[in-house]
Design a protein around this motif. Sequence first.
Motif, PDB file in Angstrom:
ATOM      1  N   UNK A  44       0.733  -1.263   0.093  1.00  0.00           N
ATOM      2  CA  UNK A  44       0.156   0.003  -0.172  1.00  0.00           C
ATOM      3  C   UNK A  44       1.146   1.113  -0.081  1.00  0.00           C
ATOM      4  N   UNK A  45       1.960   1.285  -0.244  1.00  0.00           N
ATOM      5  CA  UNK A  45       2.954   2.302  -0.062  1.00  0.00           C
ATOM      6  C   UNK A  45       3.896   2.484  -1.426  1.00  0.00           C
ATOM      7  N   UNK A  46       4.312   3.657  -1.524  1.00  0.00           N
ATOM      8  CA  UNK A  46       5.169   3.840  -2.847  1.00  0.00           C
ATOM      9  C   UNK A  46       6.588   3.357  -2.380  1.00  0.00           C
ATOM     10  N   UNK A  47       7.371   3.215  -3.401  1.00  0.00           N
ATOM     11  CA  UNK A  47       8.776   2.569  -3.485  1.00  0.00           C
ATOM     12  C   UNK A  47       9.641   3.506  -2.756  1.00  0.00           C
ATOM     13  N   UNK A  48      10.444   3.085  -1.689  1.00  0.00           N
ATOM     14  CA  UNK A  48      11.416   4.329  -1.126  1.00  0.00           C
ATOM     15  C   UNK A  48      13.022   3.867  -1.290  1.00  0.00           C
ATOM     16  N   UNK A  49      13.734   4.600  -1.884  1.00  0.00           N
ATOM     17  CA  UNK A  49      14.998   4.513  -2.155  1.00  0.00           C
ATOM     18  C   UNK A  49      15.608   4.659  -0.511  1.00  0.00           C
ATOM     19  N   UNK A  50      16.266   3.718  -0.213  1.00  0.00           N
ATOM     20  CA  UNK A  50      16.891   3.442   1.207  1.00  0.00           C
ATOM     21  C   UNK A  50      18.464   3.509   1.400  1.00  0.00           C
ATOM     22  N   UNK A  51      19.152   2.983   0.134  1.00  0.00           N
ATOM     23  CA  UNK A  51      20.713   3.105   0.414  1.00  0.00           C
ATOM     24  C   UNK A  51      21.157   2.954  -1.075  1.00  0.00           C
ATOM     25  N   UNK A  52      22.398   3.265  -1.121  1.00  0.00           N
ATOM     26  CA  UNK A  52      22.988   3.154  -2.507  1.00  0.00           C
ATOM     27  C   UNK A  52      24.384   3.164  -2.173  1.00  0.00           C
TER      28      UNK A  52
END
Length: 129
Positions: A44-52
Amino acid sequence: EVQLVESGGGLVQAGGSLRLSCAASGFSFSFDDYTIGWFRQAPGKGREGISGISTSDGNTFHADSVKGRFTIVSDNAKNTVYLQMNSLKPEDTAVYSCAAGRVGIYSAHVAEEQWYDYWGQGTQVTVSS
């Protein structure tokens, strides 16, 4: 052809740890300049960028939501990026995907999915309370 394959997901209790792997083929960490990002999408949530991490210099970024708990490293010899996840919380439950793109590690867009060209299939991480 660039391919990314994630592994290492699973079910873990709150406070536990998991290590995700992202194995890349079709390009070389040692010779090609890519940012490998980890993203997650909870129901139910959008995609989140967490690390790179940058394959050229190893510089990294972490979103505030995971800073101090998650660590990203790359093994150039294996063309693989690892996401070590510690002190997991139920709110970390999501499908985790890795992606490769030419976006710079210090770019304001580094956590935005539209800047990544290649994606893995994703791996489920479930944290129970």
